[in-house]
Design an enzyme around this catalytic site. Structure first.
Site, PDB file in Angstrom:
ATOM      1  CE  LYS A  11      54.284  60.545  47.322  1.00 46.80           C
ATOM      2  NZ  LYS A  11      54.196  59.098  47.715  1.00 46.80           N
ATOM      3  CE1 TYR A  51      55.187  56.838  42.727  1.00 44.90           C
ATOM      4  CE2 TYR A  51      53.237  58.153  42.282  1.00 44.90           C
ATOM      5  CZ  TYR A  51      54.354  57.888  43.051  1.00 44.90           C
ATOM      6  OH  TYR A  51      54.649  58.674  44.156  1.00 44.90           O
ATOM      7  CG  ASN A 114      54.192  58.204  51.311  1.00 44.34           C
ATOM      8  OD1 ASN A 114      53.894  58.959  50.386  1.00 44.34           O
ATOM      9  ND2 ASN A 114      54.907  57.106  51.135  1.00 44.34           N
ATOM     10  CG  HIS A 117      58.458  60.764  44.564  1.00 52.75           C
ATOM     11  ND1 HIS A 117      58.535  59.394  44.461  1.00 52.75           N
ATOM     12  CD2 HIS A 117      59.388  61.262  43.696  1.00 52.75           C
ATOM     13  CE1 HIS A 117      59.454  59.078  43.551  1.00 52.75           C
ATOM     14  NE2 HIS A 117      59.976  60.199  43.074  1.00 52.75           N
ATOM     15  CD  GLU A 128      61.643  59.629  40.030  1.00 53.92           C
ATOM     16  OE1 GLU A 128      61.359  58.439  40.265  1.00 53.92           O
ATOM     17  OE2 GLU A 128      62.000  60.436  40.922  1.00 53.92           O
TER      18      GLU A 128
HETATM   19  O1  DGI Z   1      60.054  55.530  47.036  1.00 57.87           O
HETATM   20  P1  DGI Z   1      58.920  55.497  48.026  1.00 57.87           P
HETATM   21  O2  DGI Z   1      57.836  56.493  47.731  1.00 57.87           O
HETATM   22  O3  DGI Z   1      59.381  55.583  49.451  1.00 57.87           O
HETATM   23  O4  DGI Z   1      58.238  54.037  47.919  1.00 57.87           O
HETATM   24  P2  DGI Z   1      57.897  53.123  46.649  1.00 57.87           P
HETATM   25  O5  DGI Z   1      58.586  53.601  45.413  1.00 57.87           O
HETATM   26  O6  DGI Z   1      58.121  51.710  47.075  1.00 57.87           O
HETATM   27  O7  DGI Z   1      56.330  53.301  46.483  1.00 57.87           O
HETATM   28  C1  DGI Z   1      55.797  54.436  45.810  1.00 57.87           C
HETATM   29  C2  DGI Z   1      54.554  54.874  46.519  1.00 57.87           C
HETATM   30  O8  DGI Z   1      53.551  53.853  46.433  1.00 57.87           O
HETATM   31  C3  DGI Z   1      54.720  55.097  48.024  1.00 57.87           C
HETATM   32  O9  DGI Z   1      55.250  56.360  48.327  1.00 57.87           O
HETATM   33  C4  DGI Z   1      53.319  54.925  48.513  1.00 57.87           C
HETATM   34  C5  DGI Z   1      52.784  53.841  47.619  1.00 57.87           C
HETATM   35  N1  DGI Z   1      52.931  52.516  48.288  1.00 57.87           N
HETATM   36  C6  DGI Z   1      54.056  51.783  48.416  1.00 57.87           C
HETATM   37  N2  DGI Z   1      53.820  50.641  49.074  1.00 57.87           N
HETATM   38  C7  DGI Z   1      52.486  50.666  49.356  1.00 57.87           C
HETATM   39  C8  DGI Z   1      51.928  51.864  48.849  1.00 57.87           C
HETATM   40  N3  DGI Z   1      50.634  52.188  48.953  1.00 57.87           N
HETATM   41  C9  DGI Z   1      49.834  51.317  49.591  1.00 57.87           C
HETATM   42  N4  DGI Z   1      48.539  51.629  49.703  1.00 57.87           N
HETATM   43  N5  DGI Z   1      50.303  50.142  50.106  1.00 57.87           N
HETATM   44  C10 DGI Z   1      51.620  49.764  50.028  1.00 57.87           C
HETATM   45  O10 DGI Z   1      52.022  48.697  50.483  1.00 57.87           O
END
Ligand code: DGI
Length: 143
Positions: A11, A51, A114, A117, A128
């Site tokens: 990212k 997304y 973070n 992905h 994807e």
């Molecule tokens: O598959 P992941 O990337 O681990 O997680 P996900 O598919 O649940 O969420 C996709 C992305 O969205 C994640 O990498 C970061 C963001 N995200 C997820 N939960 C939160 C979030 N961003 C914020 N600001 N707050 C959240 O609670």
């Protein structure tokens, strides 16, 4: 265990911190082979489409803004049990909860930024991969 492919993004936060090589090293050290790779700067439409499942979430707009804030590396990783193997070396979504030594634990501090992905299932991986790569951009090893 079957050979799988998974989709991965380094990212904008991690690319900005010059961590491409360090993260590629994590993939290869874990036995995952990079079979496709490119740097892109996602458009808003591309990020929103990628997304789409999070469209109703409160963080959707900031997620799209972050993912378009700078270039990313997109890659296809191949290996035994690649989907789960990559999720394991990535660590939990929230870096504060990620196991020690994982990519997110070592290279990120915020859930909103973070570092990586990784697809969460074989089905989403296929979708994807096709979202970012054509078949002729994928280069399985021949030696
Ligand atoms: O598959 P992941 O990337 O681990 O997680 P996900 O598919 O649940 O969420 C996709 C992305 O969205 C994640 O990498 C970061 C963001 N995200 C997820 N939960 C939160 C979030 N961003 C914020 N600001 N707050 C959240 O609670």
């Amino acid at each position: 265990m079957a050979i799988q492919r998974t989709f991965s993004i380094i990212k904008p936060d991690a690319v900005a911190k010059n961590l491409i090589g360090a993260i590629y090293n994590r993939f290869e050290s874990a036995g995952l082979t990079i079979v496709a790779s490119k740097m892109i700067h996602m458009s808003q439409e591309q990020a929103e489409g990628f997304y789409a499942e999070h469209k109703e979430r409160p963080f959707f707009a900031s997620l799209v803004e972050f993912m378009t804030s700078g270039p990313v590396m997109v890659q296809v990783l191949e290996g035994e049990n690649a989907v789960l193997a990559n999720r394991e070396i990535m660590g939990a979504t929230n870096p504060a909860e990620a196991a020690r030594g994982t990519i997110r634990s070592c290279f990120a501090t915020e859930v909103s930024e973070n570092a990586v992905h990784g697809s969460d299932a074989v089905e989403s991986a296929a979708r994807e991969i096709a979202y970012f790569f054509s078949d002729d951009e994928i280069c399985p090893r021949t030696r």
